[in-house]
Design an enzyme around this catalytic site. Structure first.
Site, PDB file in Angstrom:
ATOM      1  N   PRO A 276      59.284  24.766  39.143  1.00  0.00           N
ATOM      2  CG  PRO A 276      60.525  23.149  37.992  1.00  0.00           C
ATOM      3  CD  PRO A 276      60.012  24.552  37.887  1.00  0.00           C
TER       4      PRO A 276
ATOM      5  CG  ASP B 130      63.701  26.874  38.232  1.00  0.00           C
ATOM      6  OD1 ASP B 130      63.400  25.700  37.950  1.00  0.00           O
ATOM      7  OD2 ASP B 130      63.420  27.846  37.508  1.00  0.00           O
ATOM      8  CG  HIS B 131      64.526  19.952  40.609  1.00  0.00           C
ATOM      9  ND1 HIS B 131      65.751  19.583  40.088  1.00  0.00           N
ATOM     10  CD2 HIS B 131      64.180  18.975  41.485  1.00  0.00           C
ATOM     11  CE1 HIS B 131      66.117  18.436  40.607  1.00  0.00           C
ATOM     12  NE2 HIS B 131      65.200  18.034  41.459  1.00  0.00           N
ATOM     13  NE  ARG B 132      61.852  25.978  35.276  1.00  0.00           N
ATOM     14  CZ  ARG B 132      61.237  27.093  34.910  1.00  0.00           C
ATOM     15  NH1 ARG B 132      60.457  27.078  33.846  1.00  0.00           N
ATOM     16  NH2 ARG B 132      61.385  28.211  35.577  1.00  0.00           N
TER      17      ARG B 132
ATOM     18  CB  VAL C  57      69.436  24.441  41.079  1.00  0.00           C
ATOM     19  CG1 VAL C  57      70.169  23.951  42.303  1.00  0.00           C
ATOM     20  CG2 VAL C  57      69.875  25.851  40.706  1.00  0.00           C
TER      21      VAL C  57
END
Ligand code: CAO
Length: 574
Positions: free
Chosen positions: A372, A546-548, A550
């Site tokens: 993501p 990477d929104h998982r 950060v």
């Protein structure tokens, strides 16, 4: 020599089964027992063997034909010894009686039905499955606690000639499973213990005659057998036995006999081929009737994987990550790739993708689909840094080393990674791996495509040394001489288009890294200093993360810090 007629042998209760594969052609020499055609009903697929050796003279069936016991399959020119069965040889018009084929009619065993009559625990055993002995269990369709109806399929077994489902001879609740995937079973092997009291039992006379075998995928979910079960329906509270149960045995992701919820629709021969080649059949798209997987489909899958055009889930998955998209370009809910005959619209030329593109393409696709991404765009004032860079180059003119902005960006990124360790990390399932080393990759454009060499231990190197190494690695990249070691171990990447142009872009994260910095061309812009506009050199930055791992706030802070460092490079020392 007179031609021998090869007919469909006794195939149990099966009527009007479809020929799905013709395995021989006129002129072929066949051995006794060699499979001639594959037929398939909604319950079984089986190969019909020849009981005699000979040369195929004429085929009498084709794919799609419906056959029954006694249907003429082909004419064979016999080859003397062992050619025809004695009875056939005696006949005026010799008939080669094929050996009994896969007898897929799984007759319920009398003992099981009898014990079911009294209710209580019922041993479900493998019924008479014809000549089959020591067949492998390839799928377990129920689990302890499941309510099963009479005739509901419990396991799928497979020989090299047929696959078939073994039905339950009693209705009730599965107490124990006595087999697991990979076990070999024969007539009489105990498959499961079913508590007949819990779900009702079959009357003693219930002679279960419906065959059970591998049904086409679309028919299979929830199907017990074609015949209505004479037993009462399961209790309302009982879980519906609709879904296939994936075997509990831990199997490697690549094990093609480990079904993933639905068994792929393929003949036993194709299953065997897939097993031999290590092809996960559930990832292969079938082009045959009803989506059946053909030999060509398996071969095309192998070719695509070898060419880097497709990936197996085992290749594409990482611990805890979502599976890679299915081969063939279709993901659930997503339309397949448009097929266009471009030549219809004008002249075209086709060229193979370069080797680098064939390798990097699937990796980029995986990263784009599975991570993501979010990209934060920002600007850094590099007026003073550029002046320092120009001065440095002037001072080092004679050494031949040229320092570019990218070397400063690598050094500044190391400072930011030290301050924000979650950017110097990788996901490992439900854990984050924090790296205490600082290896920075930089995207290098080569005539053959994009590569990402890595400057190792950038924290321990000065800007001039980084520039020197970058020059060497960029040359190796252009010459196609980078080694895997030159491109591995990266923690964070920078993609600089500064020498080319542009404003902002959205770089794709280089997994398993969690962030990448995109840099475009610095331009002189008017910046308000509170009193007047000043000409300042502004560098556009685009940080994808990477929104998982950060969060947006951390990304904004990372950029703000980077901008501070680039604005006053002394901060690198802090
Ligand atoms: N702003 C303004 N000018 C810049 C700049 C920037 N951000 N970055 C570089 N420049 C200038 C350099 O100073 C140099 O100028 P001079 O020729 O006047 O000295 C010129 O642009 C060319 O620089 P360079 O590209 O040779 O050197 P580099 O260190 O900036 O980059 C390398 C090296 C290998 C990264 C680069 O050549 C390259 O391949 N870039 C493409 C990366 C890429 O394709 N990214 C996209 C990935 S996504 O598909």
């Amino acid at each position: 020599m007179a031609a021998l007629e090869v007919k469909v042998p006794d195939i149990g209760d099966f009527k009007d089964v479809e020929v799905i594969e013709v395995l021989v052609k006129p002129g072929d020499r066949v051995a006794a027992e060699q499979s001639l055609v594959t037929v398939e009903s909604d319950k079984a697929s089986m190969e019909i063997p020849s009981s005699t050796a000979g040369v195929v003279k004429e085929m009498k069936v084709k794919v799609g034909d419906k056959v029954n016991e006694g249907t003429l399959l082909l004419l064979l020119e016999g080859e003397g010894a062992g050619a025809a069965a004695p009875a056939a040889a005696a006949a005026a018009a010799p008939v080669a009686t094929p050996a009994p084929a896969a007898a897929p009619t799984a007759q319920s065993s009398a003992p099981a039905a009898q014990s079911a009559a009294s209710g209580g625990d019922v041993e479900i055993v493998v019924p008479d499955i014809g000549d089959f002995d020591e067949v492998a269990v390839i799928e377990i369709l129920v689990k302890p606690g499941d309510t099963v109806t009479l005739e509901q399929s419990l396991v799928t077994v497979e020989s090299d000639k047929a696959s078939m489902e073994i039905p339950s001879s009693a209705a009730g609740v599965v107490k124990t499973l006595r087999v697991k995937v990979g076990d070999k079973v024969s007539q009489g092997s105990v498959l499961a213990i079913v508590d007949g009291k819990a779900g009702g039992v079959a009357p003693p006379s219930a002679a279960v005659t419906a065959g059970a075998a591998t049904a086409p995928a679309e028919d299979r979910v929830g199907s017990a057998s074609g015949a209505p079960a004479p037993t009462p329906p399961p209790a309302p509270s009982a879980p519906a036995p609709a879904e296939r149960h994936v075997p509990t045995a831990a199997l490697p992701a690549h094990e093609p006999t480990a079904p993933q919820g639905t068994l792929p629709h393929a003949s036993p021969a194709i299953r065997k081929l897939a097993r031999e080649l290590g092809v996960p059949l559930d990832e292969v798209k079938g082009s045959g009737p009803k989506g059946r997987i053909t030999q060509e489909d398996v071969q095309a899958f192998v070719k695509a994987v070898l060419a880097g055009k497709a990936q197996t889930r085992a290749q594409g998955s990482t611990k805890g990550a979502a599976p890679a998209p299915a081969a063939g370009g279709a993901m659930p809910g997503i339309l397949p790739w448009p097929q266009v005959d471009f030549a219809k619209f004008g002249p075209i030329e086709k060229k193979d993708l370069s080797r680098i593109k064939r390798i990097s393409g699937p990796a980029l696709h995986r990263n784009w689909v599975m991570i993501p991404h979010v990209t934060n765009h920002d600007d850094a004032d590099i007026t003073d840094l550029e002046a320092f860079r120009v001065l440095t180059n002037k001072e080092n003119e004679k050494s031949g080393v040229k320092v570019t902005m990218l070397a400063f960006l690598i050094k500044a990124s190391v400072a930011a990674l030290k301050k924000f360790p979650e950017f110097n990390a990788s996901l490992d399932g439900e854990q984050i791996v924090f790296k205490q080393y600082f290896h920075i990759g930089f995207a290098a454009d080569t005539p053959n495509g994009l590569v990402v060499p890595v400057i190792k231990d950038a924290d321990k190197k000065g800007v001039i040394q980084i520039s020197t190494e970058m020059g060497e690695l960029a040359k190796k990249a252009r010459d196609g001489k980078l080694t895997p070691g030159d491109m591995s171990g990266g923690c964070f990447s920078i993609s600089s288009l500064g020498g080319i142009g542009g404003r902002y872009f959205t770089p794709i994260i280089n997994a398993p890294e969690v962030a990448i910095l995109g840099v475009c061309r610095g331009t002189t812009e008017p910046v308000w200093d509170g009193k007047a506009f000043q000409p300042r050199l502004i560098l556009p930055l685009s940080l994808s993360w990477d929104h998982r791992v950060v969060d947006g706030a951390a990304a904004a802070r990372f950029n703000a810090f980077l901008i501070q460092v680039l604005g006053d490079f002394r901060r690198v020392l802090l």
